[in-house]
Design a protein around this motif. Structure first.
Motif, short mmCIF file in Angstrom:
data_model
loop_
_atom_site.label_atom_id
_atom_site.label_comp_id
_atom_site.label_asym_id
_atom_site.label_seq_id
_atom_site.Cartn_x
_atom_site.Cartn_y
_atom_site.Cartn_z
N ALA A 187 -32.04 9.03 60.61
CA ALA A 187 -32.96 8.14 61.83
C ALA A 187 -34.25 7.40 60.95
O ALA A 187 -35.63 7.36 61.02
N SER A 188 -33.57 6.63 60.03
CA SER A 188 -34.11 5.50 59.50
C SER A 188 -34.51 4.07 60.24
O SER A 188 -35.47 3.51 59.59
N GLU A 189 -34.46 3.96 61.63
CA GLU A 189 -34.45 2.81 62.47
C GLU A 189 -35.39 3.13 62.83
O GLU A 189 -36.67 2.35 63.58
N GLN A 192 -40.75 6.17 59.47
CA GLN A 192 -40.94 6.71 57.94
C GLN A 192 -40.63 7.74 57.38
O GLN A 192 -40.17 7.64 55.77
N PHE A 193 -40.73 8.58 57.95
CA PHE A 193 -40.41 9.60 56.94
C PHE A 193 -38.77 10.61 56.54
O PHE A 193 -38.11 10.79 57.94
N ASP A 214 -50.28 4.03 56.54
CA ASP A 214 -49.23 3.59 55.70
C ASP A 214 -48.13 3.76 56.77
O ASP A 214 -46.75 3.05 56.56
N MET A 215 -48.35 5.17 57.14
CA MET A 215 -46.53 6.67 57.35
C MET A 215 -48.01 7.05 58.91
O MET A 215 -48.89 7.22 58.89
N TYR A 216 -47.13 6.91 60.01
CA TYR A 216 -47.54 6.95 60.66
C TYR A 216 -46.56 7.94 62.00
O TYR A 216 -45.21 7.45 61.70
N PRO A 217 -46.79 8.74 62.75
CA PRO A 217 -45.65 9.09 63.55
C PRO A 217 -45.13 8.61 64.43
O PRO A 217 -46.61 7.46 65.00
N ARG A 218 -44.07 7.95 65.02
CA ARG A 218 -44.56 7.42 66.47
C ARG A 218 -43.67 7.83 67.65
O ARG A 218 -43.37 7.72 68.54
N THR A 219 -43.19 9.30 67.28
CA THR A 219 -42.33 10.35 68.06
C THR A 219 -44.05 11.64 68.84
O THR A 219 -44.71 11.56 68.28
#
Length: 316
Positions: A187-189, A192-193, A214-219
């Motif tokens: 799930a690297s595409e 970022q986790f 700098d890091m945030y959830p996308r789902t």
């Protein structure tokens, strides 16, 4: 007060000098490129030279700190307790690198250059001089007492945060893997986790309500976990903080009350005269004659005459 203001002045000057040494306006890049022995290759070598004016200012400050440290060492009644004091250790560690740099600056050996490079890294110890202000400011001393008294609360806060970070880093890792493509098992595409340890940083930033972005959830599932993480962080921090605030208020009230108390002055009380002293009877007579009762003075006159007869003295 003069010593306190002088110490405060040199501390602020030293910290200002330390900060200015990192500014590019006070640093000059010197090209020290040397050719190899065979003459076919050149080795690029650059060094950064700090403005000598800042070095002289730091030298003056170090001289003052050295004088202050030596005076306190000489006049300390208990040398062992002086050595064990954390502030005194900070003073010594902050002073020593400057003299080592001055002593090794004239040497050209590789070992001396390595030691100088290490000492330049250790320069950050000079910033610890700010803790010397606790000797002159009540508020900083109150803060130190509060931190020592609130050790259990700080440990409890760290434990709560550690548990939350572990739980939510694991949850966000698996939540972000929902909806991963079959040809992208990591799930690297789309996230970022990539692993749980990376999620530790995100969980700490989120629970402390800092939010670097700098890091945030996308789902949608990751956003739900992020919201729960932020709410849990607010509640976790809010629980031990009131105890720490109460400790600070208590120590601050005690410090202010202590400052308002009148200073006790030592009164000089003269020793009482002995019976064999020639001023013994005169003291008694003067004390008695200060009274408003005349019979006491007459009684004291009779006692004085009887004492003179017994000692063989002739009254005047």
């Amino acid at each position: 007060q003069f010593i306190a203001f002088a110490s405060l002045f040199f501390i602020l000057v030293s910290i200002t000098t330390f900060c200015l040494e990192t500014h590019e306006a006070f640093n000059t890049i010197i090209n020290k490129t040397e050719q190899v022995v065979n003459g076919t290759e050149t080795v690029l070598q650059y060094e950064i030279e700090t403005d000598p004016a800042l070095t002289y200012v730091e030298g003056v400050c170090v001289v003052w700190f050295t004088f202050e440290f030596l005076v306190r060492v000489v006049f300390s009644p208990n040398k062992l307790e002086f050595v064990k004091n954390l502030l005194n250790i900070i003073d010594f560690v902050a002073i020593l690198p400057f003299y080592l740099e001055v002593g090794l600056s004239g040497l050209s050996s590789k070992a001396a250059k390595d030691v100088l490079g290490f000492l330049r890294v250790v320069r950050f110890v000079r910033i610890l001089r700010i803790f010397k202000l606790t000797r002159h400011f009540v508020g900083l001393r109150v803060l130190g007492h509060t931190l020592r008294a609130s050790t259990n609360e700080f440990l409890l806060l760290i434990i709560f945060l550690a548990l939350g970070v572990l739980i939510f880093a694991t949850m966000i890792y698996y939540a972000e893997r929902v909806g991963a493509q079959p040809n992208d098992p990591s799930a690297s595409e789309h996230t970022q986790f990539k692993n749980i340890p990376i999620g530790f940083w995100w969980a700490v930033v989120t629970m402390t309500t800092l939010g670097y972005g700098d890091m945030y959830p996308r789902t949608w599932s990751g956003m739900l976990v992020g919201a729960l993480c932020a709410l849990a962080g607010v509640l976790t921090i809010a629980m031990p903080v009131p105890v720490i605030v109460n400790n600070f208020g208590m120590y601050y009230s005690l410090a202010m009350a202590k400052q308002k108390l009148p200073r006790k002055r030592k009164k000089h009380i003269p020793p009482a005269p002995q019976a064999s002293s020639p001023t013994f009877c005169k003291t008694d007579l003067n004390m008695a004659c200060n009274s408003t009762q005349g019979d006491i003075c007459l009684g004291k006159d009779n006692q004085l005459m009887e004492h003179n007869r017994a000692s063989g003295r002739t009254p005047l």
